[in-house]
Design an enzyme around this catalytic site. Structure first.
Site, PDB file in Angstrom:
ATOM      1  N   ASP A 128      48.165  49.114 -13.834  1.00  0.00           N
ATOM      2  CA  ASP A 128      47.573  48.920 -12.515  1.00  0.00           C
ATOM      3  C   ASP A 128      48.230  47.734 -11.833  1.00  0.00           C
ATOM      4  O   ASP A 128      48.787  46.848 -12.483  1.00  0.00           O
ATOM      5  CB  ASP A 128      46.056  48.741 -12.605  1.00  0.00           C
ATOM      6  N   GLU A 138      40.994  48.437  -8.829  1.00  0.00           N
ATOM      7  CA  GLU A 138      39.763  47.704  -8.574  1.00  0.00           C
ATOM      8  C   GLU A 138      38.927  48.364  -7.478  1.00  0.00           C
ATOM      9  O   GLU A 138      37.766  48.016  -7.281  1.00  0.00           O
ATOM     10  CB  GLU A 138      40.076  46.257  -8.175  1.00  0.00           C
TER      11      GLU A 138
END
Length: 373
Positions: free
Chosen positions: A69, A128
């Protein structure tokens, strides 16, 4: 890459945290690094603010997926580091700068010394929020290079450097954001009978919603509802026309998540009737559980022991990760990488030990070269 090189890359990335689907500087940095690698076996395809990198193996056949990520968090950094965030109000407070650096270190090794199997390295935006894993799964590059198995890591501040951790089955919970708005009638504090007080309505919702877990969910199951923020009103002598609560839901079972949401909506309807108001419920980003394939976890455990990295059995965690969507579609696993920080994830003073970067590269590369599909 030597530790000094990994540190330099990590610090560069740490300076430029960006929120989900806004990772333009980050994407450009990653692309620049990748373009300086040997290109003979690389196919690079940008996707929104993320990147797919396909590495053609010497034998081909199976494709191994590795995901990292790339987004930061809306947190003001308080580490005092010389390479602290240059973006006000944003910070790599969940270790994604570590994750990217490890992926780049592995990719460099694969480009210089190609593996037998094909490899797809995925630089995923918006972990997120609002969630990049699911749309990436539906993308054309993923369909073209779809891996046969996939894995990922996440830093663990509580574990020492040189340690990894995972488990068969559930690793991370099902999670969902929760936003509830209450709309009534405001007015002067001296005339409450002419108003519909939404601070009062929201306050009762916050109390009532906790009874869902204590009285409506099996005690042998696990679920959490946390209300982390509540806002309402304008000044002290005006009864609030609007109030809003924000929170999170976490469950160990997908069906329990559905049940909790059903109970929340009933609770909201009861508040509407009781306080003669209007409400709206929004679940924001919802993430599917991270479920590890036992076959791959067993191999991972043995492979780490073979190269001198300590493996410890992980417990289940109520944290969320949208990598769960990828594991829902493709078998694989996720593991924790020890980074030994006195401050935890999402903390403004998170300071992982950079020596863990080498451990991460070593672990990921070894899995790619030895995993049996």
């Amino acid at each position: 890459m030597k530790l000094e090189e990994l540190q330099s890359v990590r610090r560069d990335l740490h300076r430029i945290p960006e929120l989900g689907f806004q990772e333009l500087k980050t994407q450009q940095y990653l692309l620049s690094f990748i373009q300086n690698l040997p290109q003979e076996r690389l196919i690079v395809e940008p996707w929104k603010t993320g990147i797919f990198v396909f590495v053609k193996g010497t034998k081909g056949g199976h494709t191994i997926g590795y995901r990292t990520d790339i987004d930061g968090l809306p947190i003001q950094e308080e580490t005092g580091l010389s390479y602290a965030s240059e973006h006000d109000g944003k910070m790599h407070a969940c270790g994604h700068d570590f994750h990217m650096t490890i992926a780049l270190g592995v990719l460099k090794k694969l480009a210089e010394h190609p593996p037998e199997s094909n490899v797809l390295v995925i630089f995923q935006p918006a972990e997120e929020g609002p969630g990049g894993a699911w749309p990436m799964l539906q993308s054309d590059p993923m369909k073209k290079y779809r891996p046969d198995m996939i894995f990922a890591l996440h830093i663990a501040p509580e574990l020492p450097v040189g340690t990894v951790s995972s488990r068969e089955g559930l690793l991370f919970a099902n999670t969902s954001e929760l936003y509830v708005d209450f709309h009534g009638v405001g007015g002067h504090a001296a005339y409450p009978h002419r108003t519909k007080d939404m601070v009062l309505a929201a306050s009762h919702f916050v109390v009532d919603v906790q009874q869902i877990i204590s009285r409506m969910i099996d005690p042998l199951d696990s679920a959490v509802i946390t209300i982390g923020k509540m806002t309402g009103g304008t000044v002290q002598n005006i009864i609030a026309e609007h109030a809003r609560v924000e929170g999170t839901i976490r469950t160990l079972k997908p069906e329990t998540m559905n049940k909790v949401k059903e109970k929340i909506e009933r609770t909201v309807k009861a508040i509407e009737i009781r306080y003669d108001c209007e409400t709206s419920v929004d679940y924001g980003a919802s993430y599917f559980q991270v479920w590890n394939d036992g076959k791959y976890v067993a191999q991972f455990r043995q492979e780490m022991e073979d190269i001198g990295i300590r493996f410890v059995e992980a417990g289940q965690a109520m944290t969320g990760e949208d990598f769960g969507y990828m594991l829902k579609e493709i078998p694989g696993f996720m593991f924790w990488l020890g980074v030994e920080s006195p401050y935890g994830l999402h903390h403004a003073r998170l300071t992982p030990k950079e020596e863990a970067l080498e451990v991460g590269v070593k672990a990921v590369e070894h899995v790619i070269r030895t995993i049996q599909i």
